[in-house]
Structure formats: structure tokens, C-alpha cells
Design a protein around this motif. Structure first.
Motif, PDB file in Angstrom:
ATOM      1  N   GLY A 190     -32.603  68.095  61.816  1.00  0.00           N
ATOM      2  CA  GLY A 190     -31.277  68.639  62.064  1.00  0.00           C
ATOM      3  C   GLY A 190     -30.566  69.040  60.798  1.00  0.00           C
ATOM      4  N   LEU A 191     -31.283  69.432  59.771  1.00  0.00           N
ATOM      5  CA  LEU A 191     -30.698  69.777  58.482  1.00  0.00           C
ATOM      6  C   LEU A 191     -30.759  71.270  58.196  1.00  0.00           C
ATOM      7  CD1 LEU A 191     -32.215  66.882  56.308  1.00  0.00           C
ATOM      8  CD2 LEU A 191     -29.937  66.994  57.354  1.00  0.00           C
ATOM      9  N   MET A 192     -30.952  72.109  59.221  1.00  0.00           N
ATOM     10  CA  MET A 192     -31.017  73.546  58.998  1.00  0.00           C
ATOM     11  C   MET A 192     -29.670  74.052  58.486  1.00  0.00           C
ATOM     12  SD  MET A 192     -33.981  74.793  59.541  1.00  0.00           S
ATOM     13  CE  MET A 192     -33.527  76.522  59.596  1.00  0.00           C
ATOM     14  N   PRO A 193     -29.656  74.793  57.360  1.00  0.00           N
ATOM     15  CA  PRO A 193     -28.374  75.273  56.805  1.00  0.00           C
ATOM     16  C   PRO A 193     -27.768  76.408  57.624  1.00  0.00           C
ATOM     17  CG  PRO A 193     -30.202  76.100  55.507  1.00  0.00           C
ATOM     18  CD  PRO A 193     -30.779  75.142  56.507  1.00  0.00           C
ATOM     19  N   VAL A 194     -28.554  77.032  58.474  1.00  0.00           N
ATOM     20  CA  VAL A 194     -28.063  78.122  59.319  1.00  0.00           C
ATOM     21  C   VAL A 194     -28.482  77.813  60.753  1.00  0.00           C
ATOM     22  CG1 VAL A 194     -28.129  79.859  57.486  1.00  0.00           C
ATOM     23  CG2 VAL A 194     -30.150  79.474  58.906  1.00  0.00           C
ATOM     24  N   PRO A 195     -27.711  78.290  61.705  1.00  0.00           N
ATOM     25  CA  PRO A 195     -28.096  78.033  63.100  1.00  0.00           C
ATOM     26  C   PRO A 195     -29.337  78.826  63.488  1.00  0.00           C
ATOM     27  CG  PRO A 195     -26.169  79.473  62.983  1.00  0.00           C
ATOM     28  CD  PRO A 195     -26.416  78.998  61.579  1.00  0.00           C
ATOM     29  N   VAL A 196     -30.200  78.245  64.340  1.00  0.00           N
ATOM     30  CA  VAL A 196     -31.418  78.918  64.809  1.00  0.00           C
ATOM     31  C   VAL A 196     -31.382  78.950  66.333  1.00  0.00           C
ATOM     32  CG1 VAL A 196     -32.829  78.306  62.826  1.00  0.00           C
ATOM     33  CG2 VAL A 196     -32.655  76.717  64.731  1.00  0.00           C
ATOM     34  N   PRO A 197     -31.981  79.994  66.920  1.00  0.00           N
ATOM     35  CA  PRO A 197     -31.886  80.144  68.383  1.00  0.00           C
ATOM     36  C   PRO A 197     -32.895  79.310  69.141  1.00  0.00           C
ATOM     37  CG  PRO A 197     -33.076  81.987  67.456  1.00  0.00           C
ATOM     38  CD  PRO A 197     -32.641  81.142  66.295  1.00  0.00           C
ATOM     39  N   GLU A 198     -33.156  78.083  68.688  1.00  0.00           N
ATOM     40  CA  GLU A 198     -34.091  77.237  69.425  1.00  0.00           C
ATOM     41  C   GLU A 198     -33.858  75.789  69.028  1.00  0.00           C
ATOM     42  OE1 GLU A 198     -38.102  78.179  68.390  1.00  0.00           O
ATOM     43  OE2 GLU A 198     -37.908  77.506  66.314  1.00  0.00           O
ATOM     44  N   THR A 199     -34.285  74.897  69.887  1.00  0.00           N
ATOM     45  CA  THR A 199     -34.241  73.460  69.599  1.00  0.00           C
ATOM     46  C   THR A 199     -35.680  72.970  69.535  1.00  0.00           C
ATOM     47  OG1 THR A 199     -32.134  73.233  70.753  1.00  0.00           O
ATOM     48  CG2 THR A 199     -33.410  71.218  70.344  1.00  0.00           C
ATOM     49  N   LEU A 200     -36.098  72.576  68.363  1.00  0.00           N
ATOM     50  CA  LEU A 200     -37.508  72.228  68.142  1.00  0.00           C
ATOM     51  C   LEU A 200     -37.690  70.731  68.305  1.00  0.00           C
ATOM     52  CD1 LEU A 200     -40.154  73.688  67.329  1.00  0.00           C
ATOM     53  CD2 LEU A 200     -39.673  73.000  64.972  1.00  0.00           C
ATOM     54  N   ASP A 201     -38.686  70.329  69.125  1.00  0.00           N
ATOM     55  CA  ASP A 201     -39.015  68.905  69.243  1.00  0.00           C
ATOM     56  C   ASP A 201     -40.355  68.647  68.563  1.00  0.00           C
ATOM     57  OD1 ASP A 201     -40.924  69.915  70.994  1.00  0.00           O
ATOM     58  OD2 ASP A 201     -39.768  69.417  72.783  1.00  0.00           O
ATOM     59  N   LEU A 202     -40.751  67.374  68.511  1.00  0.00           N
ATOM     60  CA  LEU A 202     -41.948  66.984  67.764  1.00  0.00           C
ATOM     61  C   LEU A 202     -43.232  67.595  68.326  1.00  0.00           C
ATOM     62  CD1 LEU A 202     -43.119  65.360  65.433  1.00  0.00           C
ATOM     63  CD2 LEU A 202     -43.254  63.371  66.950  1.00  0.00           C
ATOM     64  N   PRO A 203     -43.491  67.563  69.621  1.00  0.00           N
ATOM     65  CA  PRO A 203     -44.758  68.143  70.130  1.00  0.00           C
ATOM     66  C   PRO A 203     -44.898  69.629  69.786  1.00  0.00           C
ATOM     67  CG  PRO A 203     -43.780  66.730  71.798  1.00  0.00           C
ATOM     68  CD  PRO A 203     -42.745  66.870  70.710  1.00  0.00           C
ATOM     69  N   ARG A 204     -43.820  70.384  69.963  1.00  0.00           N
ATOM     70  CA  ARG A 204     -43.918  71.808  69.662  1.00  0.00           C
ATOM     71  C   ARG A 204     -44.090  72.036  68.158  1.00  0.00           C
ATOM     72  NH1 ARG A 204     -39.223  75.091  72.331  1.00  0.00           N
ATOM     73  NH2 ARG A 204     -37.960  73.283  71.722  1.00  0.00           N
ATOM     74  N   ALA A 205     -43.443  71.210  67.344  1.00  0.00           N
ATOM     75  CA  ALA A 205     -43.592  71.338  65.892  1.00  0.00           C
ATOM     76  C   ALA A 205     -45.032  71.068  65.463  1.00  0.00           C
ATOM     77  CB  ALA A 205     -42.628  70.394  65.185  1.00  0.00           C
ATOM     78  N   LEU A 206     -45.621  69.997  66.036  1.00  0.00           N
ATOM     79  CA  LEU A 206     -47.014  69.683  65.699  1.00  0.00           C
ATOM     80  C   LEU A 206     -47.952  70.801  66.172  1.00  0.00           C
ATOM     81  CD1 LEU A 206     -47.151  65.864  66.544  1.00  0.00           C
ATOM     82  CD2 LEU A 206     -47.086  66.940  64.287  1.00  0.00           C
ATOM     83  N   PHE A 207     -47.653  71.373  67.334  1.00  0.00           N
ATOM     84  CA  PHE A 207     -48.481  72.473  67.851  1.00  0.00           C
ATOM     85  C   PHE A 207     -48.456  73.675  66.889  1.00  0.00           C
ATOM     86  CE2 PHE A 207     -48.781  76.408  70.369  1.00  0.00           C
ATOM     87  CZ  PHE A 207     -50.037  76.246  70.934  1.00  0.00           C
TER      88      PHE A 207
END
Length: 462
Positions: A190-207
């Protein structure tokens, strides 16, 4: 699946290379304009096609589709990660294209240097006795050393480009994976300096992190096989300029097929070489079927030129040559319908039996042995010869040419000074062979020997 793909690609590459090589080599032997240098260049060029078809073509197909498919899969889990991968892929493609253009230029220069070195080395090997006779060893060594140095420089240039393209690929691959990893880490914390159009969770990040390195895996395989394309494109010039089976098909079809000894007519024939030399002009002669005619005259009077004209090795300046009323084919002459024996028979590395069989490869071993016996070879036909005829005396070299002519089933016999430079005893031993050779065939003999001329039905003096 990988084994199956590799096996199919390797088989396709081998078949393609075999077909091209067979076609080029067959055409080179059928074209009298192609010499050893052209043969070396064509053979070298054909050998590069195997890797090109088996490895580069399949790697290029995979590299053009797989990265986009992997990025599309990443987009399902994380559109931002897919955008990062796609963004790093675009400048990578530009960098590889620029490196590829430079690599192609260097590869052409390197192949030209290799071609020149191979051709010159072959020529020097063939002319070693002349080099030694004129004490040109040092000049020849210096020339070959310069060619080797030139090849070394060209090869270094190709390697420099290869290292550069590899560096470009690894840089963008590392940047791509690093940017995706940084984005995923910051997004999960949750440290993104700018807003992004998605909410990333751990499974999708690992994928996404698991797939990111695979984007450049097909490109790495393409880079590993890229030199196959460079070599093939560099060799394309030699393959394009070499005669092909298709371009020579008209010549092959134009050759006369003779089933019986023919009538040969020379009508106001002149032989004129490109430099303007005209050893014979306005020559008329008729040879009846199965007639033996001896041509006699001083050296330079055109005896050999008339023989060479019949087999397509001398240019017809004017007049006509008719074979049973049909004009002589302009390209190949009577090649294939002539039994030839000259002063310096060609010797191929191999056994004496192999050299005799060159006149008719389809002949059985018994026929080859019979021709050898008729030519007076009583020794071991298995003895090995080098390309300069090492192991054969002067008389045996003449017998080799006569043995080939005896083995040939051609209806025309052409003999160019068959006993020149032999002593009287050696010449006397060859006369019965010449008599057997010309019996029942239309024969033309160029000679200075009265003993050989006595075998002819008629003597024509030039």
C-alpha cells in the motif's frame, strides 16, 4: 512437447539443406562455367541452412507470439504489470532491430572473408608444385596470413555485435522483471506514490511475478539462434549466384542423345577465343559413322581446339557443326556422348578403380576390371591416388584416360595427343589399346605421331 518440436524442426532443417545442397552441387557439375571456387562457396552456403530452418525459424515464430500471449495472461491478473511488460518490450524490439542490421552487415563481411580464404587455400593446395618450382612459398604464406587476419577481424566484428545484442536483451529483461517486482511490492504494502486502477492481492502478484521472466524466455532462445540467420543471409549471395538445377535444365535437355556412332560434319568452322585468338578458321571436314580420322599439324594449328569445340570447351566463332544433321548444342556440346582421353587425365582422390569408374558410375565392378585389363593395368586397382596422380607414371596416367574411354559406352571417341611425351616403346604398347578403343565408333584423334595416325582410316593435315 519440447522434444517433439525439436525433433520435427531438426528433421525439416536436414531435409531442406539436403535438397538445396543436392540441387546446387548437381547444377554446378552440369554447368561448365562453375569451377572449384564456386563449388566451395555453394557448399559452405548450403551448410548454413540446417540451423536456420531447424532453430531460427521456430525460435522466431515462438518469439513473435509467446511474449504477447504471456503479457495477455498477466493482464488478466494485473493490467498495470502487463502494461509495464509491454512498455519494456517496445524499446527492446527497437534495440534488437538495430543490432540485427549491424550484425547482418558484419556477417556478410565475415562470410565473404571465409569464402575468400577457403577458395584461395584450395587453389594454393592444387598448385603446390608450381609454388615450389617458382620459390613463391613466402609470398603464398603472406597472402594466406593476410586472409586469415582479415577473417579474424570480421569474426571479431560479428562477436562484438553478438555481445551487444545480448547485453541489450539482458538489460531490458532485467529492467522488466525488476519494475514488475517493485510495483507488486509497493502495491501489496500500500505504498504506491500514485493511485493505480487496480487492487493487487498476493496470489495475483505471485502469478505475475512467476510469468514476468517468461516474457523474455522465447526472445533469449531467438537470440541464441540469431547467428544462424546471420550466417544463412550472408551465404544467400553465393547460393543465389550459383547455377541452379532449374537454370541448367534447358542445357541438360539440349544435349544430344546418340544411340549409334553418328556422322560429324564441320562446315566452314572457325574457333575464336575472347581475346581475338583464332587457331582455326574456315575448316571443313566430314566424318562418316564409325570412321576414324587423325588430325595432324604443328602445335597451335587448332587440333585440340576442334576437339574442345565438340565438348563445349571452345567457342564456335562461325560456321556449323552438325551431328547426324543436327546442330551442335551451344552450351554443353557433345558432353555425355563422348569418350575422351587427353594428355592429362583428371585424377580424383581415391582408388584406381574408383578413378576408372568415373567414366560410367553405373558400370559393374566386372566391367571396370575388364576396361582396366584392356588398358593394360595388371596391378592392384585398390591402390590409393591423390588428386595430383601420385603413384602413377606418365604412361599409367595415359592408360587411366584410355581405360575410362574403354569403359564409356559413348558412340564418339575424342583423343587428344594420347601418346605425347612417351618413348617409342611405351607408345608401341598403347597402340593396340587405341585400336580397340576406336573400333566401331566415330573417332577423331589429334596427334603428332605417325604411328598413331596409321591407325586412322584417314589423315587430315592442318
Amino acid at each position: 512437447m519440447a522434444w517433439f518440436t525439436t525433433n520435427v524442426a531438426s528433421r525439416a532443417g536436414w531435409v531442406f539443406k539436403r535438397d538445396v545442397r543436392s540441387s546446387v552441387v548437381r547444377a554446378l557439375f552440369e554447368s561448365r562455367g562453375a569451377g572449384p571456387t564456386g563449388l566451395v562457396a555453394a557448399a559452405e552456403g548450403a551448410e548454413t541452412l540446417d540451423g536456420y530452418v531447424a532453430r531460427f525459424v521456430t525460435a522466431r515464430a515462438a518469439a513473435s507470439v509467446s511474449p504477447l500471449m504471456i503479457i495477455a495472461a498477466c493482464a488478466v491478473a494485473s493490467p498495470v504489470s502487463a502494461a509495464i511488460l509491454l512498455g519494456t518490450l517496445a524499446p527492446f524490439a527497437v534495440g534488437m532491430a538495430l543490432a540485427g542490421v549491424a550484425a547482418a552487415s558484419e556477417s556478410r563481411k565475415q562470410f565473404a572473408a571465409l569464402e575468400q580464404l577457403a577458395s584461395r587455400y584450395l587453389d594454393r593446395i592444387r598448385t603446390l608444385p608450381v609454388i615450389v618450382a617458382f620459390q613463391a612459398q613466402e609470398a603464398t604464406r603472406s597472402s594466406l596470413a593476410a586472409d586469415c587476419h582479415r577473417l579474424e577481424q570480421r569474426t571479431s566484428g560479428v562477436l562484438r555485435i553478438a555481445f551487444l545484442s545480448s547485453a541489450v536483451m539482458e538489460f531490458f529483461a532485467a529492467i522488466s522483471v525488476a519494475l514488475v517486482a517493485v510495483y507488486c511490492g509497493f502495491a501489496l504494502l500500500g505504498l504506491m506514490p500514485v493511485p493505480v486502477p487496480e487492487t493487487l492481492d498476493l496470489p495475483r502478484a505471485l502469478f505475475v511475478l512467476a510469468l514476468a521472466p517468461e516474457v523474455y524466455a522465447p526472445v533469449r532462445r531467438l537470440a541464441a539462434a540469431y547467428h544462424e540467420r546471420q550466417a544463412a543471409e550472408a551465404a544467400a549471395t553465393s547460393l543465389a549466384t550459383a547455377p541452379t538445377e532449374r537454370t541448367n535444365s534447358a542445357r541438360v535437355r539440349s544435349r544430344l542423345v546418340l544411340s549409334a556412332p553418328p556422322e560429324i560434319r564441320f562446315e566452314r568452322v572457325s574457333v575464336r577465343y575472347p581475346g581475338g585468338e583464332e587457331p582455326i578458321s574456315e575448316f571443313d571436314l566430314r566424318l562418316a559413322p564409325q570412321e576414324v580420322v587423325a588430325l595432324m599439324g604443328p602445335s597451335g594449328s587448332g587440333k585440340s581446339s576442334l576437339l574442345h569445340l565438340l565438348i563445349g570447351l571452345a567457342p564456335l566463332g562461325s560456321g556449323m557443326v552438325l551431328i547426324d544433321g543436327t546442330g551442335l548444342p551451344s552450351e554443353s556440346g557433345l558432353a555425355g556422348a563422348v569418350a575422351w582421353a587427353g594428355q592429362h587425365p583428371f585424377v580424383s582422390p581415391g582408388s584406381l578403380e574408383h578413378n576408372i569408374a568415373l567414366a560410367r558410375p553405373s558400370a559393374s565392378r566386372r566391367e571396370v576390371m575388364a576396361a582396366a585389363a584392356q588398358a593394360g593395368f595388371a596391378g592392384d586397382l585398390e591402390r590409393e591416388l591423390d588428386e595430383r596422380g601420385g603413384g602413377l607414371s606418365g604412361g599409367e596416367r595415359r592408360r587411366l584416360g584410355l581405360a575410362r574411354a574403354l569403359l564409356s559406352d559413348a558412340p564418339i571417341v575424342l583423343l587428344d595427343e594420347p601418346t605425347a611425351n612417351l618413348d617409342a616403346e611405351a607408345e608401341l604398347m598403347l597402340l593396340p589399346i587405341l585400336r580397340r578403343l576406336t573400333a566401331g565408333r566415330t573417332a577423331l584423334i589429334a596427334t603428332h605421331s605417325d604411328a598413331v595416325a596409321a591407325l586412322a582410316d584417314r589423315v587430315v593435315r592442318l
